[in-house]
Enzyme design. Structure first.
Site, PDB file in Angstrom:
ATOM      1  CG  HIS A   1      43.806  38.342  44.764  1.00 40.45           C
ATOM      2  ND1 HIS A   1      43.691  39.207  43.691  1.00 40.45           N
ATOM      3  CD2 HIS A   1      45.035  37.770  44.657  1.00 40.45           C
ATOM      4  CE1 HIS A   1      44.816  39.158  42.978  1.00 40.45           C
ATOM      5  NE2 HIS A   1      45.637  38.299  43.543  1.00 40.45           N
TER       6      HIS A   1
ATOM      7  CE  LYS B   1      47.314  35.999  40.940  1.00 38.72           C
ATOM      8  NZ  LYS B   1      48.122  37.091  41.495  1.00 38.72           N
TER       9      LYS B   1
END
Length: 220
Positions: A116, A142
């Site tokens: 992230h 991800k």
């Protein structure tokens, strides 16, 4: 797949919300780090639903400020219970140990390795590097990065397109909404949506709106 994040503060509310969400979504993400209290027995209850179990550390934008070993034990419990997915940070030093644990016990859990950046989207080359590193550890890579320009949106979609079926790619923020709408078309295994204003990250599109856009564009 459409995933709705469950962002409640109690186990009872989380289960009730998940059951409601699963009537309209394919899968839910239990944000364990947002619960005031949670036990391994609670993880066992959550794992029975089609879900991603995430215990996001505060150093990765989450709310878990407690003992990291306790956090990892909750993730291990989810793996033991064959949760559909668990999410582990790329920056978590023990992510490989958790994958090894999964393999040793023969769990069916798929492991998402996540990255992230709440300020920017790295270059396309850097994103590819992040995805390659994540895939060398877990089953699915991800990344969720802040989209600040059209170029960021294009780079995110191009990287998703390079790894179809092995990736969840997200551009956060208002400018990143296109990645949430088109990501699955380009190869992302799922997109995160919101429900009546309840969301876990900036830019999540309301599930009804998302479904209507997909219908109009003939996307599934």
């Amino acid at each position: 797949m459409i995933c709705l994040p469950v962002v409640e503060d109690s186990v009872e509310k989380a289960i009730k919300t998940a059951e409601k969400y699963l009537e309209i979504a394919d899968i839910v993400e239990f944000r364990i780090d947002m619960l005031k209290e949670v036990s391994e027995e609670d993880i066992e209850k959550f794992a029975k639903y089609p879900c991603i179990i995430t215990v996001r550390a505060d150093w990765e934008g989450g709310y878990w400020k407690g003992n990291n070993e306790e956090r990892l034990n909750l993730i291990k419990k989810a793996i033991e219970c064959n949760a559909k997915f668990v999410d582990i940070e790329l920056r978590e030093e023990k992510n490989k140990e958790l994958v090894k644990f999964r393999d040793e016990i023969g769990s069916k859990t798929k492991i998402i390795i996540s990255y992230h950046d709440f300020e920017k989207t790295p270059s396309k080359e850097k994103l590819v590097e992040i995805v390659e590193k994540a895939l060398s550890i877990g089953d699915i890579a991800k990344f969720a990065t802040m989209a600040n320009s059209k170029e960021d949106v294009l780079n995110i979609l191009e990287v998703i397109n390079k790894y179809p079926g092995k990736i969840i790619g997200i551009g956060m923020g208002e400018k990143g909404k296109l990645t949430r709408i088109l990501g699955v078309y380009f190869g992302s295994i799922l997109t995160f949506a919101s429900y009546k204003g309840k969301s876990s990250a900036p830019g999540q599109v309301d599930i009804d709106t998302l479904k209507e856009i997909w219908r109009l564009m003939d996307l599934k």
